[in-house]
Write an enzyme that holds these catalytic residues in place. Structure first.
Site, PDB file in Angstrom:
ATOM      1  N   ARG A  91      65.615  71.853  53.081  1.00 53.79           N
ATOM      2  CA  ARG A  91      66.424  71.469  54.232  1.00 53.79           C
ATOM      3  C   ARG A  91      65.634  71.545  55.543  1.00 53.79           C
ATOM      4  O   ARG A  91      65.829  70.732  56.448  1.00 53.79           O
ATOM      5  CB  ARG A  91      67.652  72.383  54.281  1.00 53.79           C
ATOM      6  N   HIS A 113      65.559  68.601  58.236  1.00 53.01           N
ATOM      7  CA  HIS A 113      66.035  68.816  59.609  1.00 53.01           C
ATOM      8  C   HIS A 113      64.907  68.668  60.628  1.00 53.01           C
ATOM      9  O   HIS A 113      65.159  68.392  61.794  1.00 53.01           O
ATOM     10  CB  HIS A 113      66.705  70.184  59.739  1.00 53.01           C
ATOM     11  N   VAL A 117      64.422  64.767  63.639  1.00 54.23           N
ATOM     12  CA  VAL A 117      64.384  65.013  65.084  1.00 54.23           C
ATOM     13  C   VAL A 117      62.940  64.893  65.574  1.00 54.23           C
ATOM     14  O   VAL A 117      62.098  65.714  65.223  1.00 54.23           O
ATOM     15  CB  VAL A 117      64.933  66.426  65.412  1.00 54.23           C
ATOM     16  N   GLY A 171      60.723  63.086  64.457  1.00 53.19           N
ATOM     17  CA  GLY A 171      59.797  62.859  63.350  1.00 53.19           C
ATOM     18  C   GLY A 171      59.328  64.169  62.730  1.00 53.19           C
ATOM     19  O   GLY A 171      59.693  65.255  63.180  1.00 53.19           O
ATOM     20  N   SER A 176      58.701  70.382  65.046  1.00 53.76           N
ATOM     21  CA  SER A 176      59.384  70.742  66.305  1.00 53.76           C
ATOM     22  C   SER A 176      60.500  71.748  66.033  1.00 53.76           C
ATOM     23  O   SER A 176      60.799  72.605  66.866  1.00 53.76           O
ATOM     24  CB  SER A 176      59.939  69.499  67.005  1.00 53.76           C
ATOM     25  N   ASN A 207      71.887  73.556  63.210  1.00 48.41           N
ATOM     26  CA  ASN A 207      70.874  74.526  62.779  1.00 48.41           C
ATOM     27  C   ASN A 207      71.234  75.979  63.037  1.00 48.41           C
ATOM     28  O   ASN A 207      70.791  76.874  62.307  1.00 48.41           O
ATOM     29  CB  ASN A 207      69.545  74.234  63.492  1.00 48.41           C
ATOM     30  N   PRO A 259      72.636  64.340  60.558  1.00 53.70           N
ATOM     31  CA  PRO A 259      73.930  63.875  60.040  1.00 53.70           C
ATOM     32  C   PRO A 259      74.945  65.010  59.966  1.00 53.70           C
ATOM     33  O   PRO A 259      74.591  66.139  59.630  1.00 53.70           O
ATOM     34  CB  PRO A 259      73.600  63.325  58.650  1.00 53.70           C
ATOM     35  N   HIS A 296      71.373  67.984  47.780  1.00 47.80           N
ATOM     36  CA  HIS A 296      72.484  68.937  47.723  1.00 47.80           C
ATOM     37  C   HIS A 296      72.754  69.402  46.283  1.00 47.80           C
ATOM     38  O   HIS A 296      73.725  70.099  46.042  1.00 47.80           O
ATOM     39  CB  HIS A 296      73.750  68.338  48.342  1.00 47.80           C
ATOM     40  N   THR A 297      71.898  69.012  45.352  1.00 46.35           N
ATOM     41  CA  THR A 297      71.930  69.620  44.025  1.00 46.35           C
ATOM     42  C   THR A 297      71.477  71.084  44.156  1.00 46.35           C
ATOM     43  O   THR A 297      71.672  71.890  43.274  1.00 46.35           O
ATOM     44  CB  THR A 297      71.009  68.873  43.027  1.00 46.35           C
ATOM     45  N   ASP A 306      76.799  72.323  44.535  1.00 46.87           N
ATOM     46  CA  ASP A 306      77.137  71.783  43.212  1.00 46.87           C
ATOM     47  C   ASP A 306      77.170  72.950  42.232  1.00 46.87           C
ATOM     48  O   ASP A 306      76.730  74.050  42.570  1.00 46.87           O
ATOM     49  CB  ASP A 306      76.193  70.617  42.815  1.00 46.87           C
ATOM     50  N   THR A 318      75.509  73.907  39.743  1.00 46.59           N
ATOM     51  CA  THR A 318      74.218  74.505  39.348  1.00 46.59           C
ATOM     52  C   THR A 318      73.308  74.513  40.580  1.00 46.59           C
ATOM     53  O   THR A 318      72.276  73.852  40.589  1.00 46.59           O
ATOM     54  CB  THR A 318      73.575  73.689  38.211  1.00 46.59           C
TER      55      THR A 318
END
Length: 319
Positions: A62, A66, A70, A72, A76, A94, A164, A194-195, A239, A241
């Site tokens: 993540r 993230h 922002v 690229g 940052s 965040n 998002p 998000h698995t 999820d 698992t």
């Protein structure tokens, strides 16, 4: 004559090294000459961190995502707040949510030690750590393109605007990813990240109490650990698992068991339904697309050549 050709060879080698150190094109082999032990060192620390806490794999993945959305993929996100840095860590998506910064610090320290100086950028560390996390939890591998440099700026406002939101519908998600040069396939494949990992109750409370496109038993189950009032930081798995990279995330969407509104939006009668179905029964297709989309995301607005810097400390700009 011989000494002249040796001199020419030396000049060529110096030039070749200079282009490696300041290349304007990413390459998976970027550190092979400058510090061949860099990548194995990152892998070792990521594996140890994930072994210690399986959830860390999703957290490190993540961080890269993230970061890239922002300004690229420029690290940052890692900059702490100062009088001149409005830290992205304090942006709504965040704050009290992104984690794993101490693992990145540890990687940076060990890599700089083994390389003898700061040659590996924090942005590259984020990209490699994301890949190694996925692999450690049973997911696909890919050749990470390398040679990014680190930003000297951060933008909390841009993080608030660009990342998002968990309540976005499909058109908003498609637009959000398109703004980063990513298409619908990238959206669905990368959402499959998000698995892995967990989410805070405050982000899906509205869905489990008032949502319509949700399996009633699933909603009931989630309410047990996510009260209607309070408990916003209580965690639930994205999820079933959550510490294994697999296709359960997509199978869940088909059963209307997506945890976040933005997850379920991918299977709600729209243009992405077919791809969700495909990924749910075809792990090979998902893994291949996920790897390709990760490479594509890792290329967003990178700093190369002499732009940016190689930070000595990922939390601070070099002075």
């Amino acid at each position: 004559m011989a000494s002249r050709s040796i001199f020419q060879l030396q000049v060529f080698l110096i030039f070749a090294l200079a282009t490696t150190a300041f290349s304007s094109v990413l390459s998976p082999y970027y550190y092979e000459k400058v510090c061949p032990k860099a990548l194995p060192t990152i892998k070792r620390i990521v594996e140890a961190a994930v072994y210690k806490e399986r959830r860390m794999g999703g957290s490190l993945l993540r961080l890269h995502f993230h970061d890239c959305f922002v300004q690229g993929c420029d690290a940052s996100l890692l900059l702490d707040a100062t009088s001149t840095i409005d830290s992205e860590k304090n942006a709504r998506p965040n704050l009290n949510s992104t984690r794993g910064f101490e693992v990145i610090d540890q990687i940076k320290k060990e890599v700089d030690k083994i390389c003898g100086r700061p040659v590996v950028s924090c942005a590259d560390i984020l990209a490699v750590a994301a890949r190694d996390s996925v692999v450690a939890l049973g997911g696909p591998s890919w050749k990470v393109q390398l040679g990014r440099r680190d930003s000297t700026t951060a933008s909390r406002n841009l993080a608030n605007d660009n990342l998002p939101s968990p309540i976005m519908d499909l058109p908003a998600l498609i637009k959000n990813f398109k703004n980063q040069g990513l298409n619908e396939r990238d959206l669905v494949a990368l959402s499959g990240g998000h698995t892995l990992g967990l989410s805070q109750c405050g982000l899906f409370k509205e869905r489990i109490y008032n949502g319509t496109n949700i399996d009633s038993d699933f909603a009931k189950e989630r309410r047990k650990t996510c009260p209607r009032t309070g408990g916003d930081t209580k965690l639930s798995p994205l999820d079933p698992t959550f510490a294994r990279f697999d296709t359960a995330y997509f199978s869940n969407l088909i059963k209307k068991k997506g945890l976040l509104q933005s997850d379920q939006a991918l299977f709600s009668g729209g243009s992405t339904d077919e791809l969700v179905k495909t990924y749910s029964y075809n792990p090979k297709a998902f893994s291949a697309d996920f790897a390709n989309s990760m490479i594509k995301m890792g290329n967003i607005k990178v700093l190369t050549g002499k732009r940016g810097q190689i930070r000595s400390n990922c939390r601070k700009v070099n002075h």
